[in-house]
Write a protein that holds these residues in place. Structure first.
Motif, PDB file in Angstrom:
ATOM      1  N   ILE A  23       0.829  -1.202   0.000  1.00 18.66           N
ATOM      2  CA  ILE A  23       0.000   0.000   0.000  1.00 18.66           C
ATOM      3  C   ILE A  23       0.864   1.253   0.000  1.00 18.66           C
ATOM      4  CG2 ILE A  23      -1.677   1.306   1.352  1.00 18.66           C
ATOM      5  CD1 ILE A  23      -2.989  -1.350   1.997  1.00 18.66           C
ATOM      6  N   GLY A  24       2.000   1.249   0.682  1.00 21.39           N
ATOM      7  CA  GLY A  24       2.903   2.374   0.594  1.00 21.39           C
ATOM      8  C   GLY A  24       3.137   3.120   1.884  1.00 21.39           C
ATOM      9  N   LEU A  25       2.195   3.121   2.793  1.00 22.06           N
ATOM     10  CA  LEU A  25       2.408   3.845   4.041  1.00 22.06           C
ATOM     11  C   LEU A  25       3.376   3.131   4.968  1.00 22.06           C
ATOM     12  CD1 LEU A  25      -1.044   5.268   5.111  1.00 22.06           C
ATOM     13  CD2 LEU A  25       1.012   6.522   4.604  1.00 22.06           C
ATOM     14  N   SER A  26       3.501   1.854   4.839  1.00 21.27           N
ATOM     15  CA  SER A  26       4.348   1.091   5.748  1.00 21.27           C
ATOM     16  C   SER A  26       5.817   1.478   5.636  1.00 21.27           C
ATOM     17  CB  SER A  26       4.196  -0.402   5.483  1.00 21.27           C
ATOM     18  OG  SER A  26       2.878  -0.789   5.709  1.00 21.27           O
ATOM     19  N   GLU A  27       6.262   1.790   4.428  1.00 21.87           N
ATOM     20  CA  GLU A  27       7.665   2.123   4.268  1.00 21.87           C
ATOM     21  C   GLU A  27       8.020   3.481   4.877  1.00 21.87           C
ATOM     22  OE1 GLU A  27       7.263   3.586  -0.327  1.00 21.87           O
ATOM     23  OE2 GLU A  27       7.505   1.466   0.156  1.00 21.87           O
ATOM     24  N   TYR A  28       7.044   4.329   5.055  1.00 21.93           N
ATOM     25  CA  TYR A  28       7.287   5.624   5.682  1.00 21.93           C
ATOM     26  C   TYR A  28       6.815   5.654   7.130  1.00 21.93           C
ATOM     27  CZ  TYR A  28       8.073   7.026   0.891  1.00 21.93           C
ATOM     28  OH  TYR A  28       8.549   7.102  -0.379  1.00 21.93           O
ATOM     29  N   GLY A  29       6.458   4.518   7.656  1.00 22.00           N
ATOM     30  CA  GLY A  29       5.938   4.429   9.011  1.00 22.00           C
ATOM     31  C   GLY A  29       6.905   4.929  10.052  1.00 22.00           C
ATOM     32  N   VAL A  30       8.166   4.624   9.880  1.00 18.71           N
ATOM     33  CA  VAL A  30       9.175   5.059  10.846  1.00 18.71           C
ATOM     34  C   VAL A  30       9.269   6.575  10.871  1.00 18.71           C
ATOM     35  CG1 VAL A  30      11.635   4.956  11.399  1.00 18.71           C
ATOM     36  CG2 VAL A  30      10.473   2.914  10.594  1.00 18.71           C
ATOM     37  N   ALA A  58      -2.807  25.572  17.865  1.00 16.24           N
ATOM     38  CA  ALA A  58      -3.519  25.267  16.625  1.00 16.24           C
ATOM     39  C   ALA A  58      -2.552  24.792  15.535  1.00 16.24           C
ATOM     40  CB  ALA A  58      -4.288  26.490  16.145  1.00 16.24           C
ATOM     41  N   TYR A  59      -1.393  25.406  15.462  1.00 16.80           N
ATOM     42  CA  TYR A  59      -0.388  25.010  14.471  1.00 16.80           C
ATOM     43  C   TYR A  59       0.088  23.584  14.719  1.00 16.80           C
ATOM     44  CZ  TYR A  59       3.892  25.080  11.737  1.00 16.80           C
ATOM     45  OH  TYR A  59       4.881  24.776  10.843  1.00 16.80           O
ATOM     46  N   LEU A  60       0.428  23.272  15.954  1.00 18.24           N
ATOM     47  CA  LEU A  60       0.907  21.930  16.273  1.00 18.24           C
ATOM     48  C   LEU A  60      -0.190  20.882  16.082  1.00 18.24           C
ATOM     49  CD1 LEU A  60       3.180  22.578  19.373  1.00 18.24           C
ATOM     50  CD2 LEU A  60       3.886  21.913  17.079  1.00 18.24           C
ATOM     51  N   ASN A  61      -1.402  21.203  16.462  1.00 17.61           N
ATOM     52  CA  ASN A  61      -2.512  20.269  16.252  1.00 17.61           C
ATOM     53  C   ASN A  61      -2.773  20.048  14.765  1.00 17.61           C
ATOM     54  OD1 ASN A  61      -2.931  19.790  18.951  1.00 17.61           O
ATOM     55  ND2 ASN A  61      -4.548  21.319  19.136  1.00 17.61           N
ATOM     56  N   GLY A  62      -2.650  21.094  13.977  1.00 20.85           N
ATOM     57  CA  GLY A  62      -2.835  20.971  12.533  1.00 20.85           C
ATOM     58  C   GLY A  62      -1.803  20.077  11.878  1.00 20.85           C
ATOM     59  N   ILE A  63      -0.604  20.076  12.417  1.00 22.58           N
ATOM     60  CA  ILE A  63       0.441  19.201  11.895  1.00 22.58           C
ATOM     61  C   ILE A  63       0.261  17.775  12.419  1.00 22.58           C
ATOM     62  CG2 ILE A  63       2.918  18.731  11.915  1.00 22.58           C
ATOM     63  CD1 ILE A  63       3.370  21.722  12.061  1.00 22.58           C
ATOM     64  N   MET A  64      -0.147  17.642  13.667  1.00 27.07           N
ATOM     65  CA  MET A  64      -0.198  16.315  14.282  1.00 27.07           C
ATOM     66  C   MET A  64      -1.408  15.488  13.858  1.00 27.07           C
ATOM     67  SD  MET A  64       1.423  16.770  18.085  1.00 27.07           S
ATOM     68  CE  MET A  64      -0.110  17.238  18.771  1.00 27.07           C
ATOM     69  N   ILE A  65      -2.507  16.101  13.524  1.00 29.24           N
ATOM     70  CA  ILE A  65      -3.709  15.332  13.176  1.00 29.24           C
ATOM     71  C   ILE A  65      -3.490  14.438  11.950  1.00 29.24           C
ATOM     72  CG2 ILE A  65      -6.091  15.554  12.348  1.00 29.24           C
ATOM     73  CD1 ILE A  65      -6.403  17.807  14.413  1.00 29.24           C
ATOM     74  N   PRO A  66      -2.914  14.931  10.850  1.00 32.49           N
ATOM     75  CA  PRO A  66      -2.647  14.011   9.733  1.00 32.49           C
ATOM     76  C   PRO A  66      -1.650  12.910  10.097  1.00 32.49           C
ATOM     77  CG  PRO A  66      -2.516  16.270   8.984  1.00 32.49           C
ATOM     78  CD  PRO A  66      -2.631  16.317  10.464  1.00 32.49           C
ATOM     79  N   LEU A  67      -0.677  13.242  10.924  1.00 37.31           N
ATOM     80  CA  LEU A  67       0.280  12.220  11.351  1.00 37.31           C
ATOM     81  C   LEU A  67      -0.383  11.171  12.232  1.00 37.31           C
ATOM     82  CD1 LEU A  67       3.455  14.354  12.104  1.00 37.31           C
ATOM     83  CD2 LEU A  67       3.083  12.795  10.201  1.00 37.31           C
ATOM     84  N   LEU A  68      -1.300  11.587  13.073  1.00 37.62           N
ATOM     85  CA  LEU A  68      -2.043  10.622  13.899  1.00 37.62           C
ATOM     86  C   LEU A  68      -2.913   9.715  13.036  1.00 37.62           C
ATOM     87  CD1 LEU A  68      -3.086  12.839  16.932  1.00 37.62           C
ATOM     88  CD2 LEU A  68      -1.611  10.837  16.996  1.00 37.62           C
ATOM     89  N   ILE A  69      -3.510  10.278  12.007  1.00 31.58           N
ATOM     90  CA  ILE A  69      -4.320   9.463  11.095  1.00 31.58           C
ATOM     91  C   ILE A  69      -3.436   8.453  10.359  1.00 31.58           C
ATOM     92  CG2 ILE A  69      -5.733   9.550   8.994  1.00 31.58           C
ATOM     93  CD1 ILE A  69      -6.795  12.255  10.064  1.00 31.58           C
ATOM     94  N   ALA A  70      -2.285   8.901   9.881  1.00 25.68           N
ATOM     95  CA  ALA A  70      -1.351   7.992   9.210  1.00 25.68           C
ATOM     96  C   ALA A  70      -0.848   6.925  10.172  1.00 25.68           C
ATOM     97  CB  ALA A  70      -0.181   8.770   8.621  1.00 25.68           C
ATOM     98  N   ALA A  72      -2.426   5.726  12.824  1.00 28.09           N
ATOM     99  CA  ALA A  72      -3.525   4.777  13.048  1.00 28.09           C
ATOM    100  C   ALA A  72      -3.687   3.846  11.851  1.00 28.09           C
ATOM    101  CB  ALA A  72      -4.822   5.535  13.322  1.00 28.09           C
ATOM    102  N   TRP A  73      -3.520   4.377  10.649  1.00 26.11           N
ATOM    103  CA  TRP A  73      -3.639   3.550   9.454  1.00 26.11           C
ATOM    104  C   TRP A  73      -2.510   2.521   9.390  1.00 26.11           C
ATOM    105  CZ3 TRP A  73      -7.183   2.071   6.343  1.00 26.11           C
ATOM    106  CH2 TRP A  73      -6.892   1.529   5.115  1.00 26.11           C
ATOM    107  N   ILE A  74      -1.306   2.928   9.740  1.00 27.87           N
ATOM    108  CA  ILE A  74      -0.161   2.008   9.742  1.00 27.87           C
ATOM    109  C   ILE A  74      -0.381   0.903  10.762  1.00 27.87           C
ATOM    110  CG2 ILE A  74       2.291   1.816  10.326  1.00 27.87           C
ATOM    111  CD1 ILE A  74       2.569   4.666   9.090  1.00 27.87           C
ATOM    112  N   ILE A  75      -0.840   1.256  11.944  1.00 29.83           N
ATOM    113  CA  ILE A  75      -1.105   0.246  12.974  1.00 29.83           C
ATOM    114  C   ILE A  75      -2.196  -0.710  12.500  1.00 29.83           C
ATOM    115  CG2 ILE A  75      -1.963  -0.104  15.330  1.00 29.83           C
ATOM    116  CD1 ILE A  75       0.892   0.975  15.159  1.00 29.83           C
TER     117      ILE A  75
END
Length: 83
Positions: A23-30, A58-70, A72-75
């Motif tokens: 799928i592709g996300l696994s290689e960037y998981g680290v 707000a800035y930090l949350n805006g950056i972290m939300i997509p990373l949290l979604i990614a 969760a998807w990797i897990i």
């Protein structure tokens, strides 16, 4: 006849490709995990400093939300892979 051979070759090639590609996300998981840890650490440090305000939060949350979604998807993919 030639069209049939080319079509069969394309189908076989795409089938072989789909069997070996991920799928592709696994290689960037680290990288996602490291970035998420750094941002969580920065958020903790900044929340205790005089520089903490609504815009920084707000800035930090805006950056972290997509990373949290990614993350969760990797897990989810890793758990499905194990099952």
């Amino acid at each position: 006849m030639l069209t049939s051979i080319i079509s069969t070759t394309r189908t076989a090639a795409s089938t072989a490709l789909s069997m070996i590609t991920d799928i592709g996300l696994s290689e960037y998981g680290v990288l996602v995990v490291i970035a998420l840890i750094i941002l969580l650490y920065a958020k903790e440090i900044l929340s205790a400093s005089k520089y903490w305000n609504k815009s920084v939060r707000a800035y930090l949350n805006g950056i972290m939300i997509p990373l949290l979604i990614a993350f969760a998807w990797i897990i989810t993919l890793k758990v499905i892979e194990i099952i």
